[in-house]
Design a protein around this motif. Structure first.
Motif, mmCIF file in Angstrom:
data_model
loop_
_atom_site.group_PDB
_atom_site.id
_atom_site.type_symbol
_atom_site.label_atom_id
_atom_site.label_comp_id
_atom_site.label_asym_id
_atom_site.label_seq_id
_atom_site.Cartn_x
_atom_site.Cartn_y
_atom_site.Cartn_z
ATOM 1 N N ASP A 1 0.812 -1.214 0.000
ATOM 2 C CA ASP A 1 0.000 0.000 0.000
ATOM 3 C C ASP A 1 0.846 1.264 0.000
ATOM 4 O O ASP A 1 0.468 2.274 -0.586
ATOM 5 C CB ASP A 1 -0.902 0.022 1.242
ATOM 6 N N VAL B 1 4.013 1.701 -1.057
ATOM 7 C CA VAL B 1 5.238 1.652 -1.848
ATOM 8 C C VAL B 1 5.503 2.995 -2.520
ATOM 9 O O VAL B 1 6.656 3.416 -2.663
ATOM 10 C CB VAL B 1 5.169 0.506 -2.889
ATOM 11 N N PHE B 2 4.452 3.718 -2.853
ATOM 12 C CA PHE B 2 4.669 4.995 -3.543
ATOM 13 C C PHE B 2 5.321 6.034 -2.628
ATOM 14 O O PHE B 2 6.361 6.594 -2.984
ATOM 15 C CB PHE B 2 3.349 5.497 -4.124
ATOM 16 N N PRO B 3 4.751 6.321 -1.441
ATOM 17 C CA PRO B 3 5.446 7.250 -0.546
ATOM 18 C C PRO B 3 6.862 6.793 -0.216
ATOM 19 O O PRO B 3 7.762 7.620 -0.057
ATOM 20 C CB PRO B 3 4.576 7.255 0.711
ATOM 21 N N PHE C 1 -1.954 3.553 -6.978
ATOM 22 C CA PHE C 1 -1.171 3.112 -5.822
ATOM 23 C C PHE C 1 -2.039 2.992 -4.571
ATOM 24 O O PHE C 1 -1.746 3.585 -3.540
ATOM 25 C CB PHE C 1 0.007 4.053 -5.564
ATOM 26 N N SER C 2 -3.111 2.254 -4.667
ATOM 27 C CA SER C 2 -4.038 2.054 -3.548
ATOM 28 C C SER C 2 -4.514 3.384 -2.964
ATOM 29 O O SER C 2 -4.598 3.537 -1.758
ATOM 30 C CB SER C 2 -3.419 1.210 -2.435
ATOM 31 N N MET D 1 -3.094 6.503 -3.297
ATOM 32 C CA MET D 1 -2.109 7.523 -2.942
ATOM 33 C C MET D 1 -2.194 8.716 -3.899
ATOM 34 O O MET D 1 -2.017 9.853 -3.504
ATOM 35 C CB MET D 1 -0.699 6.948 -3.013
ATOM 36 N N LEU D 2 -2.429 8.393 -5.175
ATOM 37 C CA LEU D 2 -2.493 9.445 -6.191
ATOM 38 C C LEU D 2 -3.825 9.330 -6.908
ATOM 39 O O LEU D 2 -4.495 8.303 -6.852
ATOM 40 C CB LEU D 2 -1.385 9.259 -7.228
ATOM 41 N N LEU E 1 3.590 15.625 -8.692
ATOM 42 C CA LEU E 1 3.047 14.770 -7.647
ATOM 43 C C LEU E 1 2.063 15.528 -6.769
ATOM 44 O O LEU E 1 1.053 14.990 -6.331
ATOM 45 C CB LEU E 1 4.176 14.200 -6.799
ATOM 46 N N THR F 1 0.868 11.521 0.802
ATOM 47 C CA THR F 1 1.487 11.958 -0.456
ATOM 48 C C THR F 1 1.505 13.474 -0.530
ATOM 49 O O THR F 1 2.456 14.043 -1.066
ATOM 50 C CB THR F 1 0.739 11.406 -1.683
ATOM 51 N N LEU G 1 -6.501 8.364 5.886
ATOM 52 C CA LEU G 1 -5.527 9.251 5.268
ATOM 53 C C LEU G 1 -5.971 9.664 3.873
ATOM 54 O O LEU G 1 -5.633 10.733 3.385
ATOM 55 C CB LEU G 1 -4.168 8.556 5.169
#
Lengths: 161, 355, 493
Positions: free
Chosen positions: A134, A136-138, C67-68, C70-71, C122, C131, C188
């Motif tokens: 989950d 991996v991006f950060p 990304f689950s 994140m973005l 980003l 992020t 989050l």
């Protein structure tokens, strides 16, 4: 029992943090900061985050703060005497007001977001799984930040040819 | 008697055992070092007190305790007094995660006072699941004693010693941690108990020789032993970070140094030489006797590495500071990185050999 | 909801990956290029911007959470990516013309510009508090280094130090806010926070406090009052191409993040018409009205007394942030469209203005307004383009700035915020005074020397392209406006 340990650690963390900013000797400030990190590591252990606690000590207390001490001692900084400034009082009052403003929301926060029985154990396995799926991006972003911070540090310290 | 009390009692007993072993060990190691250095330099060494010099360290200890405790005027009192304690604590703390013998099965131990319903007794104070990280972090805070002591004495030689020590510790912590990563990869666990178990069932991790070599060198540096004793190096810095310490405060620095020697050797043994594992022998076969044998074998393995430490100290000259940095950053760090990658590749290629 | 795992997300972030590869390649190229031939590094960086741009045009991905969660990738994000890549490319071009004369370590410089652009990409795609914090941190850290790049210049070092102090403070404030928001909702991901807020009632005080603190972190990047203090010093001290870049890319990224944060957290309505009650409770609209009035007034009034052109442009950029914040306080789709349009025009006119200032100050060795005296005879073409940029910044027709302001004010009228619109107009009038001072120096006052300013073809070309776009978008703005309208579909899952 757990609450008692938490209170001891929390008081230690906060009082050392206060010492960090009130102490005139830089070396004492650094040492107080180290003790804050230790108290924080203890709190992490109470939260089942063993991995984080150990990393906290190894990285922050063991490496970064040693570098801080190294630099402070290398520059041989003596006690710093600041010019007394009435503005400082205004700043202090505002800062305290901010702290209290911060405190109130904390009491509003939902206390049982994660039931204690479901609280995951923060060992290397669990952290590794989360970090490489989950989050991996950060994680990769952090590597870019570190790369560029290193480059920045070199840019600033390198002598001009 | 409930399980909690039993646990508590046995934990206290284990702590007492480890501390006694370490502290008694220190006296023996000091004596061994003096006798062995004498042998190398073609002298006799201390050979009078008690049985051929066995009591020499105790006599020295008594001397150190009863000597006048001088605190110079110009020192920073608080940090000066704290430093020996800060030095001593991590040295003794490390022992907490080392497994020092095979597990005593529940049936074997008969202690009527404590009740017979005891489960298996693990000979390790705390089998935490992040044992290796505990080792890395506690070693890394060991430097604070030196740095605080060196700074508090307020003289330039001590300060120089402290500066060198902090730079050295940080530089060699990286290869140390990375070579440990190779071991963790092979064992598949951060727990030291697990690491010993894997070695017992398979092979000793000494087979990963580059990792062992890097670890050994890094441990020499972390314990501030020759050829890495730049923090005290008497020809340049008087006595480095403990120049102005006297009496038992000086004694504590000494104690911590040798305690570190023993715990570091114990870690080398645990990580690379199977810990308490007796080769080609099933420790559980003969009950308590087998367990006892494993403890003794562990002690023998430790003694060998302590001996190596002493041998190296009296054979090699000291590094120059730039050579030290060069070795740490330009040689050990790449080698240890390559070791990690290489181990990982081999692990994937020969998956069936493990686990 | 279309949420992708890490591997599935890779095609969506192709421009980011190209930029990340570019960072490494630029380092390597710098390593192997010897001697004076340092322009190669800049060209390499420019090539990577171009490649990222092309990859953006050829790829067409359906909107999704990456990304689950994140973005987020949607058409708004894509549009902003064009803006960032363009500004990164322009900054590279300006830097190449500036740094040829100085011996500066260019390899790291272009890598830093690439990284900053990556960070802004980003920022505009962040849909998760984590992020958001990390992408802001990338942009910030690069900015600290870029601001202090002229090491031997005391002002540059001062700029860097001030930037670091303000940046660290506001990052801290933002993280506190994020942690309180996480504590309130246990989430989050912004969209999950929205679902929680829509279905549960939380303490208004705590929510207000946390949102305010998060806005503080974003506001530092946008430089809105009261987080604008670093702005003039940093712009003045930084190398001019860097200041130009700062005034556009991170600011646009801040606005895209602001739009994303507010829309994802408080609604799931594509038309941005229905907001959850929590928005009303914390008085977000009122907050933005106050902030925008404060920002543009402070920016404009302070700019009046400046004599240093870079400082003047810094205050003017604060004022422009204030104008765009008016669009936020409209809290409508039209307001958002107006902001995006304004940012696009702002990209060309502000870069143009900074470019001319950079060129002139490099040639006459001064950044004060008197250095611009009599520029109509010394450098007639540059004086003309500068006038175009200044007119556009003021918002005079037929320049692009006028159209941008027009969209903004009509969005305000739509939201019935008449008083705010009047205040905005008054501010535009004030801004006329200080922009006019530069124009007057160029056209009506006599030059100190009659010596011609040397004309370089490449620089003239760049200036005319920027001026061309500034005029073109003022006359023929319909395609852009349609494009933006099509891009305004925010993905809510």
């Amino acid at each position: 029992m757990e609450l008692a340990i938490f209170i001891v650690l929390a008081v230690l963390a906060i009082s050392s943090a206060v010492v960090v900013i009130t102490q005139k000797s830089p070396v004492y400030s650094v040492l107080a900061l180290v003790s804050t990190f230790f108290a924080l590591a203890g709190i992490y252990v109470l939260l089942n985050a063993y991995f984080l606690a150990m990393i906290q000590i190894a990285v922050y207390a063991g490496a970064i703060m040693v570098l801080f001490l190294f630099v402070v001692m290398l520059l041989n900084l003596k006690e710093q005497y600041y010019v007394e400034n009435p503005k400082k009082i205004i700043g202090g009052v505002l800062g305290l007001a901010f702290v209290f403003a911060l405190l109130f929301p904390i009491f509003e926060i939902e206390k049982n977001l994660v039931p204690e029985s479901q609280m995951p154990v923060g060992d290397a396995y669990n952290i590794g799984i989360r970090l490489f799926t989950d989050y991996v991006f950060p994680f990769e972003i952090a590597s870019i930040i570190l790369l560029i911070a290193t480059v920045g540090a070199i840019v600033f310290t390198k002598k001009h040819s | 008697m409930d399980a909690f009390t039993q646990n508590l009692i046995f934990t206290v007993l284990k702590i007492a055992f480890v501390l006694t072993f370490t502290l008694l060990g220190v006296t023996m190691v000091i004596l061994a070092e003096r006798r062995f250095s004498a042998f190398i330099q073609d002298r006799l060494g201390p050979n009078r007190t008690w049985f051929g010099g066995l009591g020499q360290s105790f006599a020295d200890g008594i001397k150190l305790i009863v000597k006048e405790d001088v605190i110079p005027n110009h020192v920073d009192r608080l940090v000066y007094l704290l430093a020996p304690v800060v030095m001593m604590t991590p040295a003794l703390m490390i022992g907490a995660v080392i497994p020092f013998g095979a597990t005593i099965p529940s049936g074997e131990l008969w202690l009527p006072l404590l009740g017979a319903n005891l489960e298996n007794l693990v000979l390790q104070i705390a089998n935490i699941n992040v044992g290796i990280l505990y080792f890395v972090s506690v070693t890394s805070i060991g430097v604070y004693g030196i740095v605080m002591g060196g700074w508090a004495q307020n003289n330039k030689y001590s300060l120089l010693g402290a500066l060198r020590a902090s730079a050295q510790m940080i530089s060699y912590e990286l290869p140390l941690g990375l070579s440990v990563v190779a071991v963790v990869l092979m064992a598949g666990s951060l727990s030291l108990g697990e690491i010993v178990k894997v070695q017992q069932e398979g092979f000793w991790f000494i087979l990963n020789f580059p990792a062992f070599l890097v670890f050994l060198i890094a441990v020499f540096a972390e314990t501030n032993r020759l050829p890495f004793d730049l923090a005290e190096c008497e020809q340049e810095l008087v006595a480095g970070y403990h120049t102005e310490y006297s009496s038992m405060k000086f004694g504590m620095f000494l104690l911590a140094e040798y305690a570190n020697l023993i715990t570091s050797s114990a870690f080398i043994v645990t990580l690379f030489f199977g810990g308490w594992d007796v080769p080609f022998y099933d420790e559980t076969a003969h009950g308590l006797a087998g367990v006892l044998l494993s403890v003794i074998v562990f002690a023998i393995k430790i003694s060998f590495f302590v001996f190596l430490f002493i041998w190296v100290r009296w054979s090699l000259p000291r590094f120059r500071y730039d050579q030290l940095m060069h070795l740490g950053w330009k040689r050990l760090l790449p080698i240890s990185l390559a070791t990690v990658v290489g181990t990982a590749i081999l692990m994937v290629l020969f998956k069936d050999l493990y686990h | 909801m279309n949420t992708l795992t890490a591997l599935q997300s890779v095609p969506y972030i192709l421009p980011e990956i190209i930029l990340a590869v570019g960072i490494c390649v630029v380092f390597l190229v710098d390593l192997f290029i010897k001697g004076e031939n340092k322009e190669t590094v800049g060209i390499t960086a420019f090539a990577f911007f171009l490649a990222a741009f092309v990859s953006l045009t050829v790829s067409s991905n359906p909107p999704a959470f990456l990304f689950s969660g994140m973005l987020v990738s949607d058409s708004l994000n894509t549009y902003f990516k064009y803006i960032f890549l363009t500004s990164g490319a322009i900054a590279t071009l300006i830097s190449m013309s500036t740094f040829t004369s100085r011996k500066i370590n260019s390899g790291e410089y272009y890598a830093l510009i690439l990284t900053a652009t990556l960070g802004t990409l980003l920022m505009s795609g962040s849909s998760n508090l984590l992020t958001i914090a990390m992408s802001i941190e990338i942009v910030s850290i690069v900015s600290y280094v870029l601001a202090g790049y002229n090491k031997e210049n005391m002002e540059s070092s001062e700029a860097s130090l001030k930037y670091v102090l303000y940046g660290a403070m506001s990052s801290g404030i933002m993280l506190y806010g994020a942690s309180i928001l996480y504590g309130l909702t246990g989430k989050l991901n912004l969209h999950e926070i929205y679902i929680f807020l829509a279905n549960n009632s939380v303490s208004t005080y705590a929510l207000t406090f946390s949102v305010l603190m998060i806005l503080g972190g974003i506001g530092y990047k946008i430089a809105f009052a009261p987080f604008h203090f670093w702005c003039p010093d940093v712009y003045q001290g930084s190398p001019t191409p860097v200041a130009a870049f700062f005034s556009v890319a991170p600011k646009a990224a801040g606005f895209s993040l602001l739009l994303r944060f507010i829309s994802l957290t408080f609604t799931n309505d594509v038309t941005l018409a229905n907001w959850i009650p929590a928005l009303e409770e914390i008085g977000l609209r009122e907050i933005f009205i106050v902030v925008s009035v404060l920002t543009m007034t402070i920016g404009n009034l302070s700019a009046l007394s400046q004599t240093n052109v870079k400082r003047l442009l810094a205050y003017s950029s604060i004022a422009h942030a204030g104008y765009m914040l008016m669009g936020i306080s409209a809290l409508s789709l039209r307001g958002a469209e107006a902001i995006v349009f304004y940012l696009t025009t702002y990209l060309f006119m502000n870069f143009g203005a900074f470019f001319v200032v950079d060129y002139i100050s490099k040639k006459v060795k001064s950044e004060e307004i008197y250095a611009f005296k009599g520029l109509k005879t010394r450098a007639p073409f540059l004086a003309f383009t500068m006038t175009v940029f200044l007119a556009s910044l003021t918002g005079l027709p037929p320049m692009a700035g006028f159209v941008g302001k027009f969209y903004l004010f009509s969005a305000l009228a739509d939201a019935k915020l008449y008083l705010l619109a009047v205040l905005g107009l008054l501010n535009s009038v004030v801004s006329l005074f200080y922009y006019w001072r530069i124009a007057r120096a160029m056209y009506l006052e006599d030059a100190l020397t009659g010596e011609k300013v040397e004309f370089e073809l490449g620089s003239g070309l760049l200036a005319s392209v920027l001026a061309g776009f500034t005029i073109l978008l003022g006359i023929y703005f319909n395609p852009l406006s349609v494009w933006i309208q099509n891009s305004m579909t925010i993905y809510f899952g």
